[in-house]
Enzyme design. Structure first.
Site, PDB file in Angstrom:
ATOM      1  N   ARG A   1     -11.608   7.595   1.575  1.00 44.13           N
ATOM      2  CA  ARG A   1     -10.829   6.434   1.114  1.00 44.13           C
ATOM      3  C   ARG A   1     -10.048   6.757  -0.151  1.00 44.13           C
ATOM      4  O   ARG A   1      -8.899   6.321  -0.313  1.00 44.13           O
ATOM      5  CB  ARG A   1     -11.758   5.239   0.879  1.00 44.13           C
ATOM      6  CG  ARG A   1     -12.349   4.674   2.165  1.00 44.13           C
ATOM      7  CD  ARG A   1     -13.341   3.575   1.890  1.00 44.13           C
ATOM      8  NE  ARG A   1     -12.698   2.388   1.355  1.00 44.13           N
ATOM      9  CZ  ARG A   1     -13.342   1.416   0.715  1.00 44.13           C
ATOM     10  NH1 ARG A   1     -14.654   1.501   0.534  1.00 44.13           N
ATOM     11  NH2 ARG A   1     -12.696   0.367   0.262  1.00 44.13           N
TER      12      ARG A   1
ATOM     13  N   ARG B   1     -24.547   1.089   2.724  1.00 45.83           N
ATOM     14  CA  ARG B   1     -23.508   0.722   3.684  1.00 45.83           C
ATOM     15  C   ARG B   1     -22.662   1.949   4.020  1.00 45.83           C
ATOM     16  O   ARG B   1     -22.502   2.847   3.201  1.00 45.83           O
ATOM     17  CB  ARG B   1     -22.602  -0.363   3.101  1.00 45.83           C
ATOM     18  CG  ARG B   1     -23.307  -1.675   2.799  1.00 45.83           C
ATOM     19  CD  ARG B   1     -22.323  -2.721   2.346  1.00 45.83           C
ATOM     20  NE  ARG B   1     -21.415  -2.199   1.317  1.00 45.83           N
ATOM     21  CZ  ARG B   1     -20.409  -2.889   0.782  1.00 45.83           C
ATOM     22  NH1 ARG B   1     -20.185  -4.110   1.174  1.00 45.83           N
ATOM     23  NH2 ARG B   1     -19.644  -2.352  -0.141  1.00 45.83           N
TER      24      ARG B   1
ATOM     25  N   ARG C   1     -24.685   2.440  -4.597  1.00 51.76           N
ATOM     26  CA  ARG C   1     -24.957   1.049  -4.204  1.00 51.76           C
ATOM     27  C   ARG C   1     -25.920   0.995  -3.027  1.00 51.76           C
ATOM     28  O   ARG C   1     -25.865   1.811  -2.111  1.00 51.76           O
ATOM     29  CB  ARG C   1     -23.657   0.332  -3.831  1.00 51.76           C
ATOM     30  CG  ARG C   1     -22.803   0.010  -5.028  1.00 51.76           C
ATOM     31  CD  ARG C   1     -21.747  -1.018  -4.724  1.00 51.76           C
ATOM     32  NE  ARG C   1     -20.808  -0.625  -3.690  1.00 51.76           N
ATOM     33  CZ  ARG C   1     -19.534  -1.013  -3.676  1.00 51.76           C
ATOM     34  NH1 ARG C   1     -19.055  -1.780  -4.628  1.00 51.76           N
ATOM     35  NH2 ARG C   1     -18.730  -0.629  -2.697  1.00 51.76           N
TER      36      ARG C   1
ATOM     37  N   ARG D   1       0.819  -1.211   0.000  1.00 52.63           N
ATOM     38  CA  ARG D   1       0.000   0.000   0.000  1.00 52.63           C
ATOM     39  C   ARG D   1       0.852   1.261   0.000  1.00 52.63           C
ATOM     40  O   ARG D   1       0.344   2.347  -0.280  1.00 52.63           O
ATOM     41  CB  ARG D   1      -0.911   0.033   1.237  1.00 52.63           C
ATOM     42  CG  ARG D   1      -2.031  -0.988   1.220  1.00 52.63           C
ATOM     43  CD  ARG D   1      -2.913  -0.830   2.439  1.00 52.63           C
ATOM     44  NE  ARG D   1      -3.910  -1.886   2.541  1.00 52.63           N
ATOM     45  CZ  ARG D   1      -5.104  -1.846   1.969  1.00 52.63           C
ATOM     46  NH1 ARG D   1      -5.456  -0.802   1.264  1.00 52.63           N
ATOM     47  NH2 ARG D   1      -5.943  -2.841   2.112  1.00 52.63           N
TER      48      ARG D   1
END
Length: 210
Positions: free
Chosen positions: A167, A156, A123, A88
């Site tokens: 993010r 979510r 979503r 990462r």
């Protein structure tokens, strides 16, 4: 073939990893999955990871790398592997190199942030049976209700616009510099993510053959 897959959250990296895994018959090594497996099997590195997690701390790089090193020695990795979610950061990539793990190609799935935000924030998931929907691409017959069981559709936390933005920012700051790191090594291949998954997969396979 030893591969690393890069891509922002929501770019479809996991789907491409699955397709490559089937195509080349090599395992996908997901950091989260192997840490959970190491915890379950009680390996030395797994127990070290558990001590940090029990204390509510992040598992340090050297422990994560140790767990990955153990996993890559297993028989199913002898003909190659796909690293998904690791490295990462550049220090993690340097540690991987210092361990003598040779990476053949790094494939970066590129999707603009605005498209990722639209995909993820649209979503919805049934809180009863878990079936997924999308406000643009997979619309339920009745608004807010699951086609399968009639359960309520919810967003979510990970798909909330504020969370998606956070993010993406973390990805650009911490992980995106890896593109330059691997480009200097001549290992970076960029795949432009398409609207259709099959089209992205075709481009990914083309990059594998390059």
């Amino acid at each position: 073939m030893n591969l690393i897959l890069l891509g922002a959250p929501g770019a479809g990296k996991g789907t491409q990893a699955e397709m490559i895994s089937k195509h080349l018959n090599i395992p996908t090594i997901s950091t989260g999955n192997i840490i959970r497996a190491a915890l379950k099997s009680g390996t030395e590195m797994g127990l070290k990871a558990k001590s940090y997690m029990d204390a509510g701390q992040l598992v340090p790089d050297e422990v994560v790398i140790g767990i990955i090193s153990e996993r890559l020695k297993e028989e199913d990795c002898q003909n190659g592997f796909i690293l998904d979610g690791f490295p990462r950061t550049i220090p993690q990539a340097e540690a991987l190199d210092s361990m003598g793990i040779v990476i053949d190609k790094v494939i970066d799935i590129e999707v603009p942030d605005e498209k990722i935000a639209a995909r993820m924030s649209g979503r919805r998931v049934c809180e009863n049976c878990g079936t997924s929907y999308h406000l643009l691409y997979k619309i339920p017959r009745e608004e807010g209700k699951c086609n399968e069981c009639g359960g309520t559709l919810v967003q979510r936390k990970d798909d909330h616009p504020d969370t998606v933005l956070k993010r993406l920012t973390e990805y650009h700051n911490q992980t995106e510099p890896l593109k330059g790191y691997y480009e200097k090594q001549g290992k970076l291949f960029i795949v432009e993510g398409q609207e259709e998954v099959a089209d992205t997969t075709a481009l990914t396979f083309k990059a594998l053959e390059a």
